[in-house]
Write a protein that holds these residues in place. Structure first.
Motif, PDB file in Angstrom:
ATOM      1  N   LYS A   4       0.833  -1.195   0.000  1.00 46.33           N
ATOM      2  CA  LYS A   4       0.000   0.000   0.000  1.00 46.33           C
ATOM      3  C   LYS A   4       0.874   1.254   0.000  1.00 46.33           C
ATOM      4  CE  LYS A   4      -3.565  -0.100   2.644  1.00 46.33           C
ATOM      5  NZ  LYS A   4      -4.449  -0.060   3.838  1.00 46.33           N
ATOM      6  N   ALA A   5       1.933   1.243   0.789  1.00 45.08           N
ATOM      7  CA  ALA A   5       2.846   2.388   0.840  1.00 45.08           C
ATOM      8  C   ALA A   5       3.559   2.581  -0.490  1.00 45.08           C
ATOM      9  CB  ALA A   5       3.862   2.191   1.969  1.00 45.08           C
ATOM     10  N   LEU A   6       3.940   1.466  -1.140  1.00 39.62           N
ATOM     11  CA  LEU A   6       4.612   1.558  -2.430  1.00 39.62           C
ATOM     12  C   LEU A   6       3.676   2.132  -3.483  1.00 39.62           C
ATOM     13  CD1 LEU A   6       6.993   1.017  -4.307  1.00 39.62           C
ATOM     14  CD2 LEU A   6       6.157  -1.339  -4.559  1.00 39.62           C
ATOM     15  N   ARG A   7       2.422   1.675  -3.505  1.00 39.51           N
ATOM     16  CA  ARG A   7       1.465   2.205  -4.478  1.00 39.51           C
ATOM     17  C   ARG A   7       1.250   3.692  -4.266  1.00 39.51           C
ATOM     18  NH1 ARG A   7      -1.268  -2.766  -3.557  1.00 39.51           N
ATOM     19  NH2 ARG A   7      -2.667  -1.744  -2.058  1.00 39.51           N
ATOM     20  N   ALA A   8       1.162   4.114  -3.012  1.00 37.24           N
ATOM     21  CA  ALA A   8       0.968   5.528  -2.720  1.00 37.24           C
ATOM     22  C   ALA A   8       2.170   6.348  -3.172  1.00 37.24           C
ATOM     23  CB  ALA A   8       0.726   5.720  -1.222  1.00 37.24           C
ATOM     24  N   LEU A  10       4.301   5.576  -5.599  1.00 33.98           N
ATOM     25  CA  LEU A  10       4.342   5.617  -7.054  1.00 33.98           C
ATOM     26  C   LEU A  10       3.293   6.573  -7.607  1.00 33.98           C
ATOM     27  CD1 LEU A  10       4.935   1.850  -7.910  1.00 33.98           C
ATOM     28  CD2 LEU A  10       6.589   3.722  -7.973  1.00 33.98           C
ATOM     29  N   ARG A  11       2.106   6.597  -6.987  1.00 39.58           N
ATOM     30  CA  ARG A  11       1.077   7.544  -7.431  1.00 39.58           C
ATOM     31  C   ARG A  11       1.550   8.979  -7.242  1.00 39.58           C
ATOM     32  NH1 ARG A  11      -2.658   3.879  -5.129  1.00 39.58           N
ATOM     33  NH2 ARG A  11      -2.705   5.082  -3.199  1.00 39.58           N
ATOM     34  N   ALA A  12       2.194   9.248  -6.107  1.00 42.22           N
ATOM     35  CA  ALA A  12       2.701  10.595  -5.853  1.00 42.22           C
ATOM     36  C   ALA A  12       3.776  10.964  -6.869  1.00 42.22           C
ATOM     37  CB  ALA A  12       3.260  10.678  -4.433  1.00 42.22           C
ATOM     38  N   GLN A  13       4.633  10.002  -7.204  1.00 42.03           N
ATOM     39  CA  GLN A  13       5.692  10.249  -8.179  1.00 42.03           C
ATOM     40  C   GLN A  13       5.109  10.521  -9.557  1.00 42.03           C
ATOM     41  OE1 GLN A  13       7.059   8.355 -10.843  1.00 42.03           O
ATOM     42  NE2 GLN A  13       9.200   8.944 -10.875  1.00 42.03           N
ATOM     43  N   GLU A  14       4.098   9.743  -9.949  1.00 39.57           N
ATOM     44  CA  GLU A  14       3.472   9.938 -11.256  1.00 39.57           C
ATOM     45  C   GLU A  14       2.739  11.270 -11.316  1.00 39.57           C
ATOM     46  OE1 GLU A  14       1.245   6.184 -11.781  1.00 39.57           O
ATOM     47  OE2 GLU A  14       2.569   5.893 -13.508  1.00 39.57           O
ATOM     48  N   GLU A  15       2.188  11.718 -10.192  1.00 45.51           N
ATOM     49  CA  GLU A  15       1.505  13.007 -10.177  1.00 45.51           C
ATOM     50  C   GLU A  15       2.494  14.144 -10.402  1.00 45.51           C
ATOM     51  OE1 GLU A  15      -1.041  15.622  -6.984  1.00 45.51           O
ATOM     52  OE2 GLU A  15      -1.687  13.567  -7.406  1.00 45.51           O
ATOM     53  N   LYS A  16       3.673  14.034  -9.805  1.00 46.97           N
ATOM     54  CA  LYS A  16       4.687  15.069 -10.031  1.00 46.97           C
ATOM     55  C   LYS A  16       5.115  15.096 -11.498  1.00 46.97           C
ATOM     56  CE  LYS A  16       6.511  15.330  -5.354  1.00 46.97           C
ATOM     57  NZ  LYS A  16       7.697  15.272  -4.479  1.00 46.97           N
ATOM     58  N   ARG A  17       5.206  13.909 -12.113  1.00 47.39           N
ATOM     59  CA  ARG A  17       5.531  13.871 -13.536  1.00 47.39           C
ATOM     60  C   ARG A  17       4.425  14.533 -14.361  1.00 47.39           C
ATOM     61  NH1 ARG A  17       3.502  10.578 -17.075  1.00 47.39           N
ATOM     62  NH2 ARG A  17       3.004   8.920 -15.594  1.00 47.39           N
ATOM     63  N   ALA A  18       3.178  14.259 -14.028  1.00 48.32           N
ATOM     64  CA  ALA A  18       2.065  14.851 -14.771  1.00 48.32           C
ATOM     65  C   ALA A  18       2.107  16.367 -14.717  1.00 48.32           C
ATOM     66  CB  ALA A  18       0.735  14.332 -14.216  1.00 48.32           C
ATOM     67  N   GLN A  19       2.595  16.904 -13.609  1.00 50.10           N
ATOM     68  CA  GLN A  19       2.652  18.351 -13.451  1.00 50.10           C
ATOM     69  C   GLN A  19       3.661  19.011 -14.388  1.00 50.10           C
ATOM     70  OE1 GLN A  19       3.386  18.779  -9.254  1.00 50.10           O
ATOM     71  NE2 GLN A  19       1.299  18.217  -8.678  1.00 50.10           N
ATOM     72  N   LEU A  20       4.560  18.215 -14.980  1.00 47.07           N
ATOM     73  CA  LEU A  20       5.479  18.768 -15.975  1.00 47.07           C
ATOM     74  C   LEU A  20       4.730  19.217 -17.222  1.00 47.07           C
ATOM     75  CD1 LEU A  20       8.558  16.356 -16.046  1.00 47.07           C
ATOM     76  CD2 LEU A  20       8.478  18.679 -15.159  1.00 47.07           C
TER      77      LEU A  20
END
Length: 224
Positions: A4-8, A10-20
């Motif tokens: 669960k912590a890993l999924r969270a 990775l989601r946070a990391q992907e959100e930062k990428r989306a903000q690019l």
């Protein structure tokens, strides 16, 4: 709990990428809208993010928003599926993103091709090579104009943001593969992997990804 912590993370990391590439704004109680003004026809950059299951009125408003914007598509993203009746009513095509989390050192067993050379767009001007590769493989599918605009967007991100890299794989001086990588918070996502058909099966992809892992000290690789 660990998964669960890993999924969270990775989601946070992907959100930062989306903000690019995109800006996120509230749309309704259960929807947030990501919008890329420079690439309004980029499917993955212009989407609705679900926070739970949206109500019928929210879905109708989202569909009308896309129509008013002149978009020929609309996309919903979330951690769970829509109810079957909603999928049928709107004719959605369901899909799933495959995410592979790699533990440190897992790439050591990957088979590699010693003749493959890897270049980073931050260190060498390989923009023309990457564009030619994309046009060869996707130009006929997505159109030359869209492919060129997309690559300007991605290669521009590689120049302005230290977290984002675009890599090319070369054999005998010719670019035969490429992918990009985004790293933050101890994780690196790898996506956009492409290899010319005539060199597939020669370990270009594994060599490219293993090289990125080695250079970037990747803890996790996110493949879509």
């Amino acid at each position: 709990e660990r998964d669960k912590a890993l999924r969270a993370a990775l989601r946070a990391q992907e959100e930062k990428r989306a903000q690019l590439f995109s800006e996120r704004t509230p749309f309704s109680a259960h929807l947030r809208k990501w919008t890329d003004a420079q690439l309004p026809d980029m499917y993955d950059h212009n989407t609705f993010e679900m926070l739970g299951i949206p109500e019928e009125a929210e879905l109708l408003a989202a569909r009308e928003h896309q129509r008013a914007a002149g978009a020929g598509f609309w996309k919903l993203e979330g951690d769970g599926p829509l109810p079957p009746e909603t999928v049928r009513r709107y004719g959605f095509e369901e899909s799933c993103t495959l995410t592979m989390a790699l533990t440190p050192g897992a790439h050591d067993a990957w088979r590699r091709n010693a003749s493959v050379r890897i270049a980073d767009a931050k260190e060498r001007d390989i923009a023309a090579d990457i564009l030619a590769l994309e046009l060869r493989n996707y130009g006929a599918v997505y159109g030359e104009d869209f492919t060129r605009r997309k690559m300007r967007r991605y290669l521009g991100a590689a120049q302005r943001d230290d977290r984002f890299h675009y890599f090319g794989a070369y054999v005998d001086g010719r670019i035969v593969g490429a992918c990009w990588a985004f790293g933050s918070d101890g994780y690196t996502g790898i996506d956009g992997l492409i290899v010319d058909p005539d060199v597939r099966g020669r370990r270009v992809a594994t060599t490219l990804m293993a090289g990125i892992v080695g250079v970037q000290t990747v803890v996790a690789a996110v493949l879509k």
